[in-house]
Design an enzyme around this catalytic site. Structure first.
Site, mmCIF file in Angstrom:
data_model
loop_
_atom_site.group_PDB
_atom_site.id
_atom_site.type_symbol
_atom_site.label_atom_id
_atom_site.label_comp_id
_atom_site.label_asym_id
_atom_site.label_seq_id
_atom_site.Cartn_x
_atom_site.Cartn_y
_atom_site.Cartn_z
ATOM 1 N N CYS A 2 0.851 -1.182 0.000
ATOM 2 C CA CYS A 2 0.000 0.000 0.000
ATOM 3 C C CYS A 2 0.888 1.233 0.000
ATOM 4 O O CYS A 2 2.052 1.179 0.388
ATOM 5 C CB CYS A 2 -0.894 0.017 1.233
ATOM 6 S SG CYS A 2 -1.868 -1.482 1.387
ATOM 7 N N ARG A 27 2.128 1.684 -5.874
ATOM 8 C CA ARG A 27 2.337 0.693 -4.809
ATOM 9 C C ARG A 27 1.108 -0.185 -4.585
ATOM 10 O O ARG A 27 1.201 -1.255 -3.994
ATOM 11 C CB ARG A 27 2.679 1.406 -3.495
ATOM 12 C CG ARG A 27 3.942 2.218 -3.551
ATOM 13 C CD ARG A 27 4.224 2.845 -2.215
ATOM 14 N NE ARG A 27 4.587 1.839 -1.240
ATOM 15 C CZ ARG A 27 5.817 1.448 -0.981
ATOM 16 N NH1 ARG A 27 6.822 2.004 -1.617
ATOM 17 N NH2 ARG A 27 6.058 0.530 -0.085
ATOM 18 N N TRP A 76 -3.526 -2.098 -1.639
ATOM 19 C CA TRP A 76 -3.431 -3.390 -2.323
ATOM 20 C C TRP A 76 -4.006 -4.382 -1.321
ATOM 21 O O TRP A 76 -3.410 -4.643 -0.275
ATOM 22 C CB TRP A 76 -1.972 -3.714 -2.650
ATOM 23 C CG TRP A 76 -1.789 -4.949 -3.470
ATOM 24 C CD1 TRP A 76 -1.825 -5.039 -4.827
ATOM 25 C CD2 TRP A 76 -1.506 -6.272 -2.990
ATOM 26 N NE1 TRP A 76 -1.595 -6.339 -5.216
ATOM 27 C CE2 TRP A 76 -1.398 -7.114 -4.121
ATOM 28 C CE3 TRP A 76 -1.344 -6.827 -1.720
ATOM 29 C CZ2 TRP A 76 -1.130 -8.474 -4.018
ATOM 30 C CZ3 TRP A 76 -1.074 -8.185 -1.618
ATOM 31 C CH2 TRP A 76 -0.972 -8.988 -2.761
ATOM 32 N N ASN A 102 -0.100 -0.300 6.110
ATOM 33 C CA ASN A 102 0.487 -1.153 5.076
ATOM 34 C C ASN A 102 1.074 -2.350 5.795
ATOM 35 O O ASN A 102 1.764 -2.188 6.797
ATOM 36 C CB ASN A 102 1.594 -0.365 4.353
ATOM 37 C CG ASN A 102 2.353 -1.220 3.358
ATOM 38 O OD1 ASN A 102 1.829 -2.210 2.846
ATOM 39 N ND2 ASN A 102 3.585 -0.839 3.081
ATOM 40 N N GLY A 103 0.792 -3.558 5.304
ATOM 41 C CA GLY A 103 1.336 -4.757 5.952
ATOM 42 C C GLY A 103 0.215 -5.700 6.359
ATOM 43 O O GLY A 103 -0.922 -5.569 5.884
ATOM 44 N N GLU A 530 12.891 -13.742 -17.761
ATOM 45 C CA GLU A 530 12.496 -12.341 -17.566
ATOM 46 C C GLU A 530 11.545 -11.896 -18.678
ATOM 47 O O GLU A 530 10.556 -11.200 -18.425
ATOM 48 C CB GLU A 530 13.759 -11.468 -17.504
ATOM 49 C CG GLU A 530 13.532 -9.975 -17.393
ATOM 50 C CD GLU A 530 12.766 -9.537 -16.145
ATOM 51 O OE1 GLU A 530 12.516 -10.362 -15.247
ATOM 52 O OE2 GLU A 530 12.382 -8.355 -16.098
ATOM 53 N N LYS A 534 7.745 -10.578 -17.944
ATOM 54 C CA LYS A 534 7.250 -9.274 -18.420
ATOM 55 C C LYS A 534 5.934 -9.461 -19.182
ATOM 56 O O LYS A 534 4.994 -8.692 -19.014
ATOM 57 C CB LYS A 534 8.287 -8.612 -19.338
ATOM 58 C CG LYS A 534 9.471 -8.025 -18.631
ATOM 59 C CD LYS A 534 9.142 -6.723 -17.956
ATOM 60 C CE LYS A 534 9.745 -6.469 -16.620
ATOM 61 N NZ LYS A 534 9.961 -7.352 -15.609
ATOM 62 N N GLU A 537 3.023 -10.399 -16.696
ATOM 63 C CA GLU A 537 2.513 -9.350 -15.805
ATOM 64 C C GLU A 537 1.899 -8.186 -16.562
ATOM 65 O O GLU A 537 0.987 -7.531 -16.059
ATOM 66 C CB GLU A 537 3.584 -8.881 -14.811
ATOM 67 C CG GLU A 537 4.712 -8.087 -15.386
ATOM 68 C CD GLU A 537 5.711 -7.638 -14.332
ATOM 69 O OE1 GLU A 537 5.328 -7.381 -13.195
ATOM 70 O OE2 GLU A 537 6.917 -7.550 -14.667
ATOM 71 N N HIS A 553 12.584 -32.421 -23.028
ATOM 72 C CA HIS A 553 12.233 -33.268 -21.881
ATOM 73 C C HIS A 553 10.784 -33.043 -21.440
ATOM 74 O O HIS A 553 10.405 -33.459 -20.354
ATOM 75 C CB HIS A 553 13.197 -33.009 -20.719
ATOM 76 C CG HIS A 553 14.616 -33.340 -21.078
ATOM 77 N ND1 HIS A 553 15.070 -34.626 -21.255
ATOM 78 C CD2 HIS A 553 15.679 -32.535 -21.343
ATOM 79 C CE1 HIS A 553 16.353 -34.607 -21.589
ATOM 80 N NE2 HIS A 553 16.740 -33.343 -21.653
ATOM 81 N N LYS A 656 3.947 -2.465 -6.788
ATOM 82 C CA LYS A 656 5.375 -2.300 -7.045
ATOM 83 C C LYS A 656 6.227 -2.873 -5.929
ATOM 84 O O LYS A 656 7.235 -3.496 -6.167
ATOM 85 C CB LYS A 656 5.673 -0.809 -7.219
ATOM 86 C CG LYS A 656 7.122 -0.490 -7.546
ATOM 87 C CD LYS A 656 7.455 -0.897 -8.947
ATOM 88 C CE LYS A 656 8.888 -0.572 -9.328
ATOM 89 N NZ LYS A 656 9.286 -1.282 -10.543
HETATM 90 O O1 M6R Z 1 11.655 -4.455 -5.019
HETATM 91 P P1 M6R Z 1 12.139 -5.811 -5.405
HETATM 92 O O2 M6R Z 1 13.225 -5.779 -6.437
HETATM 93 O O3 M6R Z 1 12.542 -6.637 -4.224
HETATM 94 O O4 M6R Z 1 10.892 -6.518 -6.088
HETATM 95 C C1 M6R Z 1 10.951 -7.864 -6.462
HETATM 96 C C2 M6R Z 1 9.807 -8.236 -7.358
HETATM 97 O O5 M6R Z 1 8.586 -8.046 -6.708
HETATM 98 C C3 M6R Z 1 9.800 -7.432 -8.660
HETATM 99 O O6 M6R Z 1 10.992 -7.578 -9.355
HETATM 100 C C4 M6R Z 1 8.630 -7.877 -9.570
HETATM 101 O O7 M6R Z 1 8.847 -9.176 -9.989
HETATM 102 C C5 M6R Z 1 8.495 -6.923 -10.757
HETATM 103 N N1 M6R Z 1 7.174 -6.395 -10.805
HETATM 104 C C6 M6R Z 1 8.703 -7.589 -12.062
HETATM 105 O O8 M6R Z 1 8.587 -6.696 -13.127
#
Ligand code: M6R
Length: 661
Positions: A2, A27, A76, A102-103, A530, A534, A537, A553, A656
Site C-alpha cells: 500500500c 504501490r 493493495w 500497510n502490511g 524475464e 514481463k 505481468e 524433456h 510495485k
Molecule cells: O523491489 P524488489 O526488487 O525486491 O521486487 C521484487 C519483485 O517483486 C519485482 O521484481 C517484480 O517481480 C516486478 N514487478 C517484475 O517486473
C-alpha cells in the site's frame, strides 16, 4: 504494497495528500482514501478502485475537507476485498481516530474477538481496523489517568505542541528540517497510545494515525514495512517512500524497525517501542520531482525503458578506485571477511531473482565459489546451510520486499554475511546488511521492473568482480578490463534501444496470440525467464521461459503451429558448442510449426535460415549479453500489452513494492 502519506504543516492537507497519493499509486491501486483534521473535525473519504474514483467523489462533493493535517492511503488488498468499506482510513467507535496501514497484522483475529467481546463494533473485514479501536482504548486510558475529559489538547504536552503548531513556531524542539529531537515536553499522548498498541501487534506494519482533537500531530510507526519522514520548512511528511513528498522537500529521515515517529510542524521525534528517544539518520534525496514524472511519455514504463543507458551509466560510475579496486557503497566487513567466504547464496524475488540467476554464471566463473540462487520466499523455510563464511547477496529494487527482508534476517541470525544490491537509499534491506551496492537507476514507478533490472545485472557483475579481486582470483588488470567493457555497455544499450521499432510492430501483430514461449541457454536462460515474466505481468498472457535444452524433456509438447517462440541466442564466440546447440533447438521448434523470433548478435549468420523474425543486438562478451538481449523483450511485452489496451504502469493484481509475505 500500500502507499501511505501523512502530512502536518501549513498547506491545505487534502491537496498535499492527494498529490502524494498520485505518486504512490504504483504501490497499490485497488482502493484509496484520505482523512483530514480541521476546524475540530476529522473527515474521511474512501473509495474502491483507482485513486481517480476518490478524486471524482472529492471533486463532486460539496463538503470541502479543510485542515492542514491529513493523511492518505492507496491500497493493495490483503484482508477483505477492494470495497469502499475495506478501504482505508479506518476509524474507531467514536469516529475521532483514523488509521491507515500497510502490511499484515497477523494476530488481528484474536484482537478483533477481544474488541468485539468488549463491545466495539468493527465494520470492515480488514486486519487494520483493530488498530483504530485499540487506539481508542489507549487514548481513553491515558485520559482517565491524566484526569482529562477529552477535547482539544488533553495533556500539558499536547497543549504546548498545539500552541507551537498554531503559532508555527519551534517550541523547544527546533524547526522541522532539523535532526530528530525529543519533542516539546516528551511524547505526545497519541504517540504514546500508538506505541502501546504497536506492542500488542504481530506481523508487519506501517501505521499512520490522526486524531480529531490533535491537529498538531500526525503519528506513524513501523515494523518490517517502509516508512520515511520528509522534513520541510514548518511541515513534515510521513510516507511509504520519498516520491510522495519529493515535490516539497528532498530532506529525509530514516525510521528504524519498531519505532514510532511523531511529526509536528516544528519538528519530528522518534521513539522505539520501549519509549526511548532515537536519533534517525538524515539524508538528502539525490533526485528531484521531475525524475518521478512521465516527462512527456504516455507511460512510466516507456520512460523507464528509455532511461536505461543513463541508469546503467550511473550505476557503474566511479566503481573502480584510483588503486584499481571495485568500490561498494557501504562496507561493514573487512577484506578478510570476504576472503573467508566459501559459498554464495543469492536471494531475491521476481525480476531481481532473474538478475541473481545471471549473477550466478559470473560469480562462479570469476570467483570459483559455489553460488546458489534462491527465491527469497522459499529460502528460510528449507533450512539452508549458512555460517560466517557464507555470503548472502540480497537483490531488491525497493529494499522493502518482505520475502527478501525475511531471508536477510534469517541469514543474519545464522551468522552469514549479507550484501545488499538495492535501488532505494534509506530502505530496510540495505540497513539490515553488512555491505551495500546501490543501483543508481532513479525512481522506478512502472510496476514492471525495467531499468532497475539492468542496474541489478550490472551491480551483480560488479559484486562478482569485487569478490574475485578480494579473493585474489582475478588480477587487477583483468578486473579493470571487465569494468572497461561494462563502461561501454550504456552506449550499446542506447544503440539497441534505437533499433527496436520492428520489435514493436511484431508485438502488435501478436496481440491476439494465446501464448508465447521463451527459450535461452546459459545467461540467455534467465533472460528468457524475464521476457516471459514481463509478458505475463503486462499482457496477462500465458508465457513460459525454458532452458532451450530442457525443451525436449517435456515442454516441446506445447509447440503447435503458429505458436510464437522467442529464442535468446548466445554468442557464437562464447561457450563452446552452445551456439550450435541452440541453433538445433530453434530447428526443433520450427519443424513443429512454431513461429520463431530469434534474438541474436550482429554478425551471427548461422541463425538466419531458421528465424521467422530476427532481432539483432550488438555483439558483446557472453556474461554482459543480458544487458542488451533483455531490451527487445521489455519492448515486446510493453507494446503487446498496449496493443491489448492494457495499462502497463499498473497491471492488474500487482503492486510495485511487495511488503507482505
Ligand atoms: O523491489 P524488489 O526488487 O525486491 O521486487 C521484487 C519483485 O517483486 C519485482 O521484481 C517484480 O517481480 C516486478 N514487478 C517484475 O517486473
Amino acid at each position: 504494497m500500500c502507499g501511505i502519506i501523512g502530512y502536518v504543516g501549513a498547506q491545505p492537507a487534502l491537496e498535499v495528500v492527494l498529490s502524494g497519493l498520485r505518486r504512490l499509486e504504483y504501490r497499490g491501486y485497488d482502493s484509496a482514501g484520505v482523512a483530514v483534521v480541521g476546524a475540530g473535525v476529522l473527515r474521511t473519504e474512501r473509495r474502491a478502485g483507482r485513486l481517480a474514483n476518490l478524486e471524482k467523489v472529492l471533486d463532486e462533493g460539496s463538503d470541502a475537507m479543510p485542515g492542514t493535517t491529513g493523511m492518505g492511503h492507496t491500497r493493495w488488498a490483503t484482508h477483505g476485498g477492494p470495497t469502499d468499506v475495506n478501504a482505508h482510513p479506518h476509524t474507531d467507535c467514536t469516529g475521532t481516530v483514523a488509521v491507515i496501514h500497510n502490511g499484515i497484522i497477523e494476530n488481528f483475529a484474536e484482537l478483533r474477538t477481544e474488541l468485539e467481546n468488549s463491545g466495539h463494533e468493527l465494520t470492515s473485514e480488514t486486519d487494520t481496523e483493530v488498530v483504530a479501536h485499540l487506539l481508542e482504548i489507549e487514548i481513553a486510558r491515558s485520559r482517565a489517568a491524566s484526569g482529562s475529559t477529552g477535547g482539544s489538547a488533553t495533556t500539558a504536552a499536547a497543549a504546548v505542541a498545539a500552541a507551537a503548531a498554531t503559532a508555527g513556531t519551534a517550541g523547544s524542539s527546533g524547526a522541522a528540517g532539523g535532526a530528530a529531537d525529543t519533542g516539546p515536553t516528551g511524547p505526545h499522548p497519541l504517540t504514546e497510545a500508538l506505541r502501546a498498541v504497536c506492542r500488542r501487534l504481530q506481523g508487519a506494519f506501517t501505521l499512520v494515525v490522526l486524531h480529531q482533537d490533535h491537529p498538531e500531530v500526525v503519528v506513524g510507526a513501523r515494523r518490517n514495512s517502509p516508512l520515511v519522514v520528509g522534513l520541510g520548512a514548518g511541515e513534515a511528511f510521513l510516507a511509504s517512500d520519498v516520491s510522495a513528498f519529493i515535490a516539497h522537500t528532498r530532506e529525509a529521515l530514516e525510521i528504524g524497525q519498531d519505532q514510532v515517529v511523531e511529526a509536528r510542524r516544528d519538528g519530528v521525534t522518534i521513539y522505539d517501542f520501549a519509549g526511548t528517544p532515537i536519533e534517525g539518520r538524515r539524508y538528502h534525496v539525490d533526485w528531484d520531482a521531475s525524475a518521478a514524472e512521465k516527462g512527456g511519455f504516455p507511460y512510466f514504463m516507456l520512460k523507464e525503458i528509455s532511461e536505461q543507458p543513463a541508469a546503467l551509466a550511473d550505476t557503474l560510475r566511479g566503481r573502480l578506485s584510483p588503486e584499481g579496486s571495485i568500490v561498494l557503497d557501504e562496507e561493514r566487513l573487512s577484506d578478510q571477511d570476504f576472503r573467508d567466504i566459501d559459498k554464495v547464496f543469492i536471494v531475491a524475488c521476481g525480476t531481481a531473482y532473474h538478475a541473481g540467476l545471471i549473477a550466478k554464471y559470473a560469480i562462479e566463473h570469476w570467483t570459483r565459489l559455489p553460488c546458489e540462487v534462491e527465491m527469497a520466499s522459499e529460502f528460510r523455510y528449507r533450512d539452508p546451510v549458512l555460517d560466517r563464511s557464507t555470503l548472502v547477496v540480497a537483490i531488491s529494487q525497493s529494499g522493502e520486499t518482505l520475502d527478501t527482508l525475511m531471508a536477510v534476517k534469517h541469514a543474519r541470525e545464522q551468522k552469514a554475511r549479507v550484501l545488499a544490491i538495492c535501488n532505494t537509499n534509506g530502505s530496510t534491506i540495505p540497513r539490515e546488511s553488512d555491505a551495500v551496492l546501490y543501483t543508481r537507476c532513479g525512481p522506478e514507478v512502472g510496476v514492471a521492473a525495467t531499468k532497475t533490472f539492468l542496474g541489478q545485472v550490472a551491480a551483480c557483475l560488479l559484486v562478482g568482480l569485487f569478490l574475485a579481486q578480494t579473493r585474489g582470483v582475478l588480477y587487477g588488470d583483468e578486473v579493470a578490463a571487465y569494468v572497461d567493457r561494462l563502461q561501454r555497455m550504456p552506449e550499446l544499450v542506447r544503440r539497441t534501444l534505437g533499433t527496436v521499432e520492428p520489435v514493436r510492430e511484431l508485438a502488435r501483430s501478436l496481440a491476439g496470440a494465446k501464448a508465447v514461449l521463451f527459450l535461452g541457454r546459459h545467461v540467455g536462460y534467465p533472460v528468457a525467464l524475464e521476457g516471459a515474466l514481463k509478458l505475463k505481468e503486462l499482457a496477462y498472457m500465458h508465457a513460459e521461459g525454458f532452458p532451450a535444452g530442457e525443451l525436449k524433456h517435456g515442454p516441446i509438447a506445447l509447440i503447435e503451429p503458429g505458436l510464437p517462440v522467442v529464442v535468446v541466442v548466445p554468442s557464437p564466440r562464447g561457450r563452446a558448442n552452445l551456439h550450435g546447440k541452440i541453433v538445433s533447438n530453434i530447428q526443433e521448434v520450427r519443424a513443429r510449426g512454431a513461429r520463431t523470433i530469434v534474438i541474436a548478435e550482429e554478425g551471427d549468420t548461422a541463425v538466419e535460415p531458421y528465424a521467422d523474425h530476427l532481432i539483432r543486438v550488438p555483439a558483446t562478451s557472453s556474461l554482459l549479453a543480458p544487458l542488451v538481449t533483455t531490451l527487445p523483450l521489455q519492448v515486446f511485452a510493453c507494446e503487446l500489452a498496449l496493443a491489448r489496451g492494457l495499462d502497463v504502469d499498473q497491471p492488474r493484481n500487482l503492486a510495485k513494492s511487495v511488503t507482505v509475505e
